[in-house]
Design an enzyme around this catalytic site. Structure first.
Site, mmCIF file in Angstrom:
data_model
loop_
_atom_site.group_PDB
_atom_site.id
_atom_site.type_symbol
_atom_site.label_atom_id
_atom_site.label_comp_id
_atom_site.label_asym_id
_atom_site.label_seq_id
_atom_site.Cartn_x
_atom_site.Cartn_y
_atom_site.Cartn_z
ATOM 1 N N ARG A 41 0.812 -1.225 0.000
ATOM 2 C CA ARG A 41 0.000 0.000 0.000
ATOM 3 C C ARG A 41 0.844 1.273 0.000
ATOM 4 N NH1 ARG A 41 -2.339 -3.447 -1.417
ATOM 5 N NH2 ARG A 41 -4.348 -4.312 -0.791
ATOM 6 N N SER A 67 -11.447 0.202 2.609
ATOM 7 C CA SER A 67 -10.779 -0.186 3.862
ATOM 8 C C SER A 67 -10.119 1.050 4.473
ATOM 9 C CB SER A 67 -9.728 -1.262 3.585
ATOM 10 O OG SER A 67 -10.335 -2.431 3.087
ATOM 11 N N GLU A 97 -5.581 4.201 5.797
ATOM 12 C CA GLU A 97 -5.240 4.042 4.384
ATOM 13 C C GLU A 97 -5.601 5.283 3.576
ATOM 14 O OE1 GLU A 97 -6.152 0.883 0.758
ATOM 15 O OE2 GLU A 97 -6.080 0.183 2.834
#
Length: 343
Positions: free
Chosen positions: A165, A243, A335
């Site tokens: 990520r 998410s 995130e």
């Protein structure tokens, strides 16, 4: 290039929170994108690059500066049986529409990332991934505008700093503007090997099996819908940024709480499930703060139940983070990118 003043940013994000921007500039060509960024930088104007609005939380005060909305288009392909398909995609192309096209054309490797909202240009920044695959496996190179060097640059995949990520583009968010992403994709009717246990169960195959591309897409979309992860205006569980927390990566297996899922990482560390930690910290689906709530379908999504503010949404996320830390000593990392707000 189109400029609009005093635009409410909530209308441009999937969370539907966020105050106004002084100016919104919508760019439809690469030249206009570069010009808009150069003009704002020359004037020392704060700049927010807005892609699909699916991975951002904008504060209630909005953004005092220029928001550049990327709407560039274009897909160029070069395919042959030996080397596969080399496909250059403009940053403003819709990601899921591109995945659909890849499946129709027999371009292999993106099918497990079906249903992810947003635009193509955002995918290398976050190293987007789902169900066992990340875009770094399929990216050949990324072309960017470098705001420091005032030049167009091209980075081969090996130079993009890809990790879970993240990427060099995320590490230096004020420097690089993604213009185009080039993918290298094998040709075929069957998917890349299925590497995620949940997906394999739904497909009825063993880990490592290859199945028709469309079967993978259908299964992934079914899984995502069941978790509220496919955008639907009528379903408040999809009014989210996907998410909200990344899965924590811990130093060694002994650091993983008893009973929690764990996945070994190449460097010897181990990844565990943020959703499991949230649930076992006592924060259930549907937990509410004001008009924001944990999704009723999936504990990783913080959702807007209608009219929520960024303050409410972040208070909810902060409570989730604090409860996980209190229970397990693990700090969850958000995130989405936070703009003019903090968690």
């Amino acid at each position: 290039m189109q400029t609009t003043n005093d635009v409410r940013l909530a209308e441009l994000t999937t969370l539907r929170v966020g105050g106004p921007a002084d100016r919104l500039v919508t760019v439809e060509t690469e030249a206009d994108l570069i010009e808009a960024v150069r003009t704002a930088d020359a004037a020392k104007e704060p700049v927010l690059l807005l892609s699909g609005g699916s991975n951002v939380v904008v504060g209630d005060e909005g953004f005092r500066g220029t928001v550049i909305r990327i709407a560039t288009r274009g897909v160029r392909e070069d395919a042959d049986a030996c080397s596969g398909a080399t496909v250059a995609v403009a940053a403003g192309e819709d990601w899921d529409a591109f995945v659909q096209r890849a499946i129709a054309e027999g371009w292999v490797g993106l099918e497990s990332m079906s249903g992810i909202p947003g635009l193509v240009g955002s995918t290398p920044i976050q190293n987007v991934g789902a169900y066992g695959h990340e875009v770094e496996k399929s990216i050949a190179r990324v072309r960017v505008w470098d705001r420091v060097d005032n030049a167009v640059r091209t980075f081969a995949a090996a130079d993009c700093g890809f990790a879970y990520r993240t990427s060099r583009f995320k590490a230096e968010p004020s420097r690089y503007v993604v213009l185009e992403v080039t993918f290298q994709l094998p040709l075929g009717d069957l998917s890349a090997p299925v590497e995620y246990a949940e997906l394999a169960r739904v497909l009825g195959v063993e880990i490592g099996a290859r199945v028709p591309l469309q079967d993978v897409r259908d299964a992934v979309l079914g899984l995502r819908r069941g978790k509220g992860m496919v955008l639907d205006k009528s379903d408040h569980d999809t009014w989210s940024a996907g998410s909200f927390f990344t899965n924590p990566i811990l130093a060694e297996p002994a650091d993983v709480p008893a009973g929690a899922p764990q996945w070994p990482m190449p460097d010897g560390r181990v990844k565990t499930s943020a959703a499991w930690l949230i649930e076992h910290a006592g924060v259930g689906k549907g937990y509410t703060v004001g008009r924001a709530a944990v999704s009723t379908k999936h504990t990783l999504a913080m959702t807007n139940r209608g009219g929520a503010t960024a303050k409410e949404l972040l208070a909810l996320a902060g409570h989730v983070r604090d409860e996980v830390h209190r229970a397990f000593g693990i700090t969850l990392i958000n995130e989405p990118v936070l703009i003019n707000c903090t968690l």
